[in-house]
Design an enzyme around this catalytic site. Structure first.
Site, mmCIF file in Angstrom:
data_model
loop_
_atom_site.group_PDB
_atom_site.id
_atom_site.type_symbol
_atom_site.label_atom_id
_atom_site.label_comp_id
_atom_site.label_asym_id
_atom_site.label_seq_id
_atom_site.Cartn_x
_atom_site.Cartn_y
_atom_site.Cartn_z
ATOM 1 N N SER A 165 0.797 -1.229 0.000
ATOM 2 C CA SER A 165 0.000 0.000 0.000
ATOM 3 C C SER A 165 0.826 1.273 0.000
ATOM 4 O O SER A 165 0.723 2.107 0.899
ATOM 5 C CB SER A 165 -0.958 -0.048 1.178
ATOM 6 O OG SER A 165 -1.654 -1.265 1.149
ATOM 7 N N ARG B 245 7.049 6.427 -4.547
ATOM 8 C CA ARG B 245 7.689 6.977 -3.351
ATOM 9 C C ARG B 245 7.149 6.268 -2.130
ATOM 10 O O ARG B 245 6.010 5.840 -2.104
ATOM 11 C CB ARG B 245 7.407 8.474 -3.233
ATOM 12 C CG ARG B 245 5.956 8.814 -2.974
ATOM 13 C CD ARG B 245 5.723 10.313 -3.014
ATOM 14 N NE ARG B 245 5.106 10.700 -4.260
ATOM 15 C CZ ARG B 245 3.781 10.703 -4.467
ATOM 16 N NH1 ARG B 245 2.970 10.334 -3.527
ATOM 17 N NH2 ARG B 245 3.280 11.073 -5.620
ATOM 18 N N ASP C 173 -4.095 -1.917 -0.285
ATOM 19 C CA ASP C 173 -5.177 -2.203 0.657
ATOM 20 C C ASP C 173 -6.492 -1.565 0.210
ATOM 21 O O ASP C 173 -7.575 -2.114 0.419
ATOM 22 C CB ASP C 173 -4.793 -1.738 2.072
ATOM 23 C CG ASP C 173 -4.369 -0.279 2.151
ATOM 24 O OD1 ASP C 173 -4.350 0.405 1.104
ATOM 25 O OD2 ASP C 173 -4.036 0.185 3.259
HETATM 26 P P1 ADP Z 1 -2.138 0.031 8.888
HETATM 27 O O1 ADP Z 1 -2.175 1.433 8.420
HETATM 28 O O2 ADP Z 1 -0.764 -0.479 9.107
HETATM 29 O O3 ADP Z 1 -2.922 -0.883 8.007
HETATM 30 P P2 ADP Z 1 -4.095 0.518 11.035
HETATM 31 O O4 ADP Z 1 -5.258 0.594 10.132
HETATM 32 O O5 ADP Z 1 -4.278 -0.289 12.284
HETATM 33 O O6 ADP Z 1 -2.773 -0.037 10.370
HETATM 34 O O7 ADP Z 1 -3.718 1.988 11.451
HETATM 35 C C1 ADP Z 1 -2.687 2.248 12.345
HETATM 36 C C2 ADP Z 1 -2.798 3.708 12.758
HETATM 37 O O8 ADP Z 1 -3.995 3.904 13.494
HETATM 38 C C3 ADP Z 1 -1.661 4.170 13.639
HETATM 39 O O9 ADP Z 1 -1.234 5.425 13.144
HETATM 40 C C4 ADP Z 1 -2.284 4.361 15.007
HETATM 41 O O10 ADP Z 1 -1.781 5.506 15.651
HETATM 42 C C5 ADP Z 1 -3.737 4.579 14.705
HETATM 43 N N1 ADP Z 1 -4.586 3.998 15.748
HETATM 44 C C6 ADP Z 1 -4.416 2.809 16.375
HETATM 45 N N2 ADP Z 1 -5.383 2.628 17.304
HETATM 46 C C7 ADP Z 1 -6.176 3.715 17.237
HETATM 47 C C8 ADP Z 1 -7.342 4.131 17.939
HETATM 48 N N3 ADP Z 1 -7.867 3.415 18.907
HETATM 49 N N4 ADP Z 1 -7.879 5.304 17.584
HETATM 50 C C9 ADP Z 1 -7.341 6.064 16.628
HETATM 51 N N5 ADP Z 1 -6.250 5.741 15.942
HETATM 52 C C10 ADP Z 1 -5.672 4.586 16.242
HETATM 53 MG MG MG Z 2 -4.230 -1.589 6.810
#
Ligand code: ADP
Ligand code: MG
Length: 494
Positions: free
Chosen positions: A174, A189, A227
């Site tokens: 992603s 990037r 994603d």
């Molecule tokens: P990814 O982007 O790796 O797929 P996620 O969808 O879990 O992963 O997003 C991770 C991000 O969400 C991190 O920046 C984290 O700070 C934020 N995050 C994690 N838990 C929470 C929450 N309870 N409320 C708001 N933001 C959250």
């Molecule tokens: Mg994700």
């Protein structure tokens, strides 16, 4: 002055329960008065609030950027053709591997598509360290290969996968890639804080394939997706009203289905103009470099300038989970410098960049207690700081401003796609995923409110819902669709 002695307890995101017995009288510290906090709040309200009119202006500019991205390559919003042709039928079947190199985790899955919109999934997650994100690209991909090998070994052992079987694999990567065909992608990037050298400008599918063969992984990469595209396809697989997908996680992005005739930049490929293709907008880049349209505050500018990619991902930096906590932290640090809060206390912990997780904003906003015990817990446990009730109410109000602005800007992006595609009258469903969308209290409601501010009553026709797992299920469906398409000899070179 009333004594603030007392005891209480609070459960933290880590699962720990913290018990308090306050022995010091916080009011003895030189805290700001209630009135002063209210004056400060008004200042931030002005900075972070967006009127409907301002939002409509952003939507118009956003639409222009989307159109431009479709017409020519190399534009700010790249509008990447995904070579995912049309919607899934819901009858795709078979066993697939899916690998998601996310912003926070590496996830590997075995997906069984059973048809009729049904599936089964077995998965494992591996945490990515900050070091791994900055290490040489080959090492990062080597780690992917290793994890996948461990996973396939384990499912062979458990009997879920027969030995010597080679499974088709969907790779979810992603980060913006330019794709010439579905099993190819040159990284434009890094985003979301990644910086692994020797990866930008290279074909990540080739790098990934190399790591798979080095580790003898029984898998054949069929499709590269992101994603967001995966979420679009997975959500449509189970809910055919879905026309748009959004991710609100570490980063922020959207995908939708476009008519090939409206993608002028791929006219030379000779695809039937009536065909449809999913577009990965990579909208996090909207308004990058020029910064003409988005309401950036000085805190946003600091985040941008101190990031490893100044100027880039301007929209994402106002919205996504990676940055919201940092915005709030920068405001708090400024107030510390001005002597407004935490005078006389040791503030070194909160002065560490990115120490204030966006999850804290969620927790602060959802604190149900009058005393704001959750807010006490966050500041004392993680930052060793004592707060008064007036300060806690102020911090919570700040979180609300930052979170609300992110949701309303997200509404602007969704509105731009809706408006461009003419979905407003008939209405549409928007599949949304990511921790910010799923866990931040009221994030979805604020998007919906924003859509109504932009479109009026008709904004109610656009509804977001929690999406199906795009990087697992979606990626597997994309792999299945691709196999079917190639077996039929349809655009088999793409
Ligand atoms: P990814 O982007 O790796 O797929 P996620 O969808 O879990 O992963 O997003 C991770 C991000 O969400 C991190 O920046 C984290 O700070 C934020 N995050 C994690 N838990 C929470 C929450 N309870 N409320 C708001 N933001 C959250
Ligand atoms: Mg994700």
């Amino acid at each position: 002055m009333a004594s603030r002695r007392g005891s209480s307890s609070v459960t933290l995101p880590t699962g720990h329960t913290l018990a308090y017995t306050r022995t010091s009288e916080v009011d003895d510290l030189p805290h700001a008065t209630k009135k002063k906090m209210a004056d400060h709040l008004r200042r931030f309200e002005t900075m972070f609030t967006m009127t409907p009119q301002r939002m409509r202006m952003i939507v118009e500019a956003f639409k222009d950027s989307l159109e431009l991205g479709l017409s020519k390559s190399g534009q700010v919003v790249p509008m990447i053709p995904t070579y995912v042709f049309g919607w899934p039928s819901g009858e795709e079947t078979g066993e697939f591997l899916a690998v998601d190199l996310g912003g926070t985790n590496l996830r590997v899955c075995l997906v069984k598509l059973n048809g009729g919109g049904k599936f089964e999934i077995t998965q494992a997650k591996y945490r990515l360290t900050e070091e791994q994100k900055q290490e040489d690209g080959e090492k990062l991909f080597d780690f992917c290969g290793k994890c996948l090998k461990a996973f396939t070994d384990s499912i062979v052992e458990s009997g879920e996968l027969s030995k010597d079987r080679i499974l088709p694999l969907g790779f979810t990567f992603s980060y913006p890639c330019s794709q010439e065909k579905i099993d190819h992608g040159t990284l434009i990037r890094w985003t979301k804080g990644f910086g692994a050298p020797n990866t930008e400008g290279r074909d990540v599918v080739e790098m990934f394939r190399n790591s798979l063969s080095q580790h003898d992984v029984p898998a054949e990469v069929v499709a590269l997706t992101c994603d967001t595209t995966g979420t679009l396809i997975a959500s449509h697989y189970v809910n055919p009203d879905t026309k748009i997908a959004c991710i609100f996680g570490t980063g922020c992005n959207a995908a939708y289905m476009e008519r090939v005739r409206d993608i002028p930049k791929i006219a030379h490929l000779g695809i039937d103009p009536e065909a449809e293709m999913a577009i990965n907008c990579e909208w996090g880049a909207f308004d990058s470099f020029e910064h003409e349209h988005l309401p950036r505050t000085k805190y946003d500018i600091t985040i941008d300038e101190t990031s490893n990619k100044p100027g880039e991902q301007a929209f994402e930096k106002l919205i996504s989970g990676r940055y919201l906590g940092e915005i709030l932290r920068l405001i708090i640090c400024e107030l510390i410098d001005e002597g407004v809060v935490f005078l006389g206390q040791n503030t070194y912990k909160i002065e560490i960049p990115y120490s204030f997780d966006t999850a804290f904003l969620s927790l602060m906003e959802s604190d149900p207690t009058d005393e704001l015990l959750m807010v006490i817990g966050i500041f004392s446990h993680f930052f060793a700081l004592e707060t008064t009730l007036a300060e806690r109410q102020f911090f919570r109000a700040l979180a609300r401003l930052v979170g609300r602005r992110a949701a309303r800007l997200s509404a602007c992006g969704i509105a731009a796609i809706v408006s461009k595609m003419g979905y407003l009258e008939e209405g549409c469903s928007v599949g949304a995923d990511g921790s910010l969308y799923n866990k931040y209290p009221g994030f979805a409601d604020r998007i919906h409110e924003g859509l109504q501010d932009i479109f009026g009553e008709k904004g109610r026709n656009i509804v977001t819902h929690h999406a199906e797992d795009g990087s697992g299920i979606g990626s597997a469906i994309v792999a299945a669709m691709t196999k079917l398409r190639k077996d039929q000899g349809l655009y088999s070179n793409l």
